[in-house]
Design a protein around this motif. Structure first.
Motif, PDB file in Angstrom:
ATOM      1  N   THR A 166       0.863  -1.178   0.000  1.00  0.00           N
ATOM      2  CA  THR A 166       0.000   0.000   0.000  1.00  0.00           C
ATOM      3  C   THR A 166       0.900   1.230   0.000  1.00  0.00           C
ATOM      4  OG1 THR A 166      -0.103   0.327   2.402  1.00  0.00           O
ATOM      5  CG2 THR A 166      -1.647  -1.278   1.433  1.00  0.00           C
TER       6      THR A 166
ATOM      7  N   ARG B 150      -6.085   2.409  -0.059  1.00  0.00           N
ATOM      8  CA  ARG B 150      -7.045   2.144   1.026  1.00  0.00           C
ATOM      9  C   ARG B 150      -8.097   3.252   1.104  1.00  0.00           C
ATOM     10  NH1 ARG B 150      -2.969   0.028   5.881  1.00  0.00           N
ATOM     11  NH2 ARG B 150      -2.556  -2.016   4.976  1.00  0.00           N
TER      12      ARG B 150
ATOM     13  N   GLU C 218      -9.484  -1.713  -8.993  1.00  0.00           N
ATOM     14  CA  GLU C 218      -9.310  -2.475  -7.753  1.00  0.00           C
ATOM     15  C   GLU C 218      -7.925  -2.245  -7.164  1.00  0.00           C
ATOM     16  OE1 GLU C 218     -10.204  -6.564  -8.300  1.00  0.00           O
ATOM     17  OE2 GLU C 218     -12.331  -6.227  -8.755  1.00  0.00           O
TER      18      GLU C 218
ATOM     19  N   ARG D 282      -7.019  -0.693  -3.473  1.00  0.00           N
ATOM     20  CA  ARG D 282      -6.219  -1.470  -2.533  1.00  0.00           C
ATOM     21  C   ARG D 282      -4.941  -0.727  -2.157  1.00  0.00           C
ATOM     22  NH1 ARG D 282      -6.647  -5.823  -5.063  1.00  0.00           N
ATOM     23  NH2 ARG D 282      -4.780  -5.721  -6.334  1.00  0.00           N
TER      24      ARG D 282
END
Length: 324
Positions: free
Chosen positions: A185, A213, A206, A210
């Protein structure tokens, strides 16, 4: 002679004899894609699903290298091949496409890179395996090939990558980075700093969520667009979004009878870069990306990546860009 992390003794030979600056340098592993397509339903643990078809196709970093080559670009692909059947199959495909082999390293042991792709009309799931190989340092590759463009097909991070990207900017090399399903991340050490060194970053929706966050895709886009010069977000059947210097552009998807989505992202990337290198404005670059991504879904793997004669037909089907 070197010993890899699995304890195998390996001798790698490079075919690098380049004397001139490359236009495009792609760095990444080949994969042999075992594509199961036409699944009747999603695959779940404890169940068996039959596919309507199966193929073994070249994939991994082969796809962006081949896609850029079909669009008329001078491409060097830095990758590793071994003595195994999968290496032989992908190597044969590179030669059929006329790819420059000066970035290849040949090992005296197997270098198996395999992905089982479970492909449906909507998306795909993948399971991969790769024999460990000691990588060739990215900074050394950049100095050897002095490419105008560096394509990294997945997000790389760490101190060595930071140093290599500093070399890229010293050489005035444009850095294009995809994301893929990398387990990190923005809070992972060096990830933010590396993205700040990337010229064009191209996650799918997506992956953007991810990585950041963020609670919504718009919030993820705002976060990433503040880090990179140009952000591309691939949304599959909903098209794509590009943000550059605060300007946001959106294009819907091309209606297409989808056969396999495995190579769509890499072909999308190649299309954007092709138009970008020609000096086209952002909406045109995004339209070319959408066209190439759509073309790739019309057949298995990367086999339908368009060449310069096929590209106009796909461009004609792209919806008009919308500036936001």
């Amino acid at each position: 002679m070197e010993t890899d992390p699995a304890g195998r003794v390996d001798v790698a030979a490079s075919s690098n004899g380049r004397q001139r600056r490359a236009e495009v340098l792609v760095v990444g592993a080949y994969y042999a894609d075992l594509v199961f397509h036409g699944l009747s339903r999603p695959v779940r643990p404890g169940t068996e699903v039959f596919a309507r078809g199966f193929e073994i196709l070249p994939g991994g970093a082969y796809t962006p290298a081949m896609a850029m080559r079909r669009l008329g670009h001078d491409v060097v692909w830095s990758t590793d091949f071994g003595t195994d059947l999968f290496s032989e199959q992908v190597l044969a495909a590179t030669r059929a496409e006329g790819l420059d082999d000066t970035g290849f390293r040949f090992h005296t042991v197997p270098v198996r890179s395999i992905t089982a792709s479970l492909s449906s009309r909507e998306d795909r799931a993948m399971v991969s395996y790769q024999d460990p190989v000691v990588p060739y340092p990215l900074a050394m590759l950049l100095r050897e090939h002095r490419a105008e463009v560096l394509i990294l097909p997945q997000l790389h991070y760490g101190a060595a990558v930071q140093a290599a990207l500093r070399v890229a900017h010293e050489l005035e090399t444009l850095v294009f980075m995809d994301c893929q399903d990398v387990p990190c991340t923005l809070d992972t050490p060096t990830v933010r700093e590396i993205l700040a060194q990337v010229d064009i970053f191209a996650p799918n929706a997506e992956e953007a969520l991810r990585l950041t966050r963020a609670p919504t895709l718009d919030a993820a886009i705002d976060t990433l667009a503040a880090l990179v010069d140009t952000l591309l977000v691939k949304r599959g059947g909903w098209g794509a979004i590009a943000v550059q210097d605060g300007r946001r552009c959106e294009i819907g998807a091309v209606p297409v009878d989808v056969v396999d989505t495995t190579a769509a992202g890499d072909c999308f990337n190649a299309g954007f870069l092709h138009a970008h290198l020609a000096g086209r404005p952002l909406p045109d670059c995004l339209a070319t990306a959408v066209a190439c991504g759509a073309a790739a879904t019309s057949a298995l793997g990367s086999s339908a990546a368009p060449d310069l004669t096929e590209l106009p037909r796909w461009l004609a089907q792209v919806p008009a860009a919308r500036q936001v």
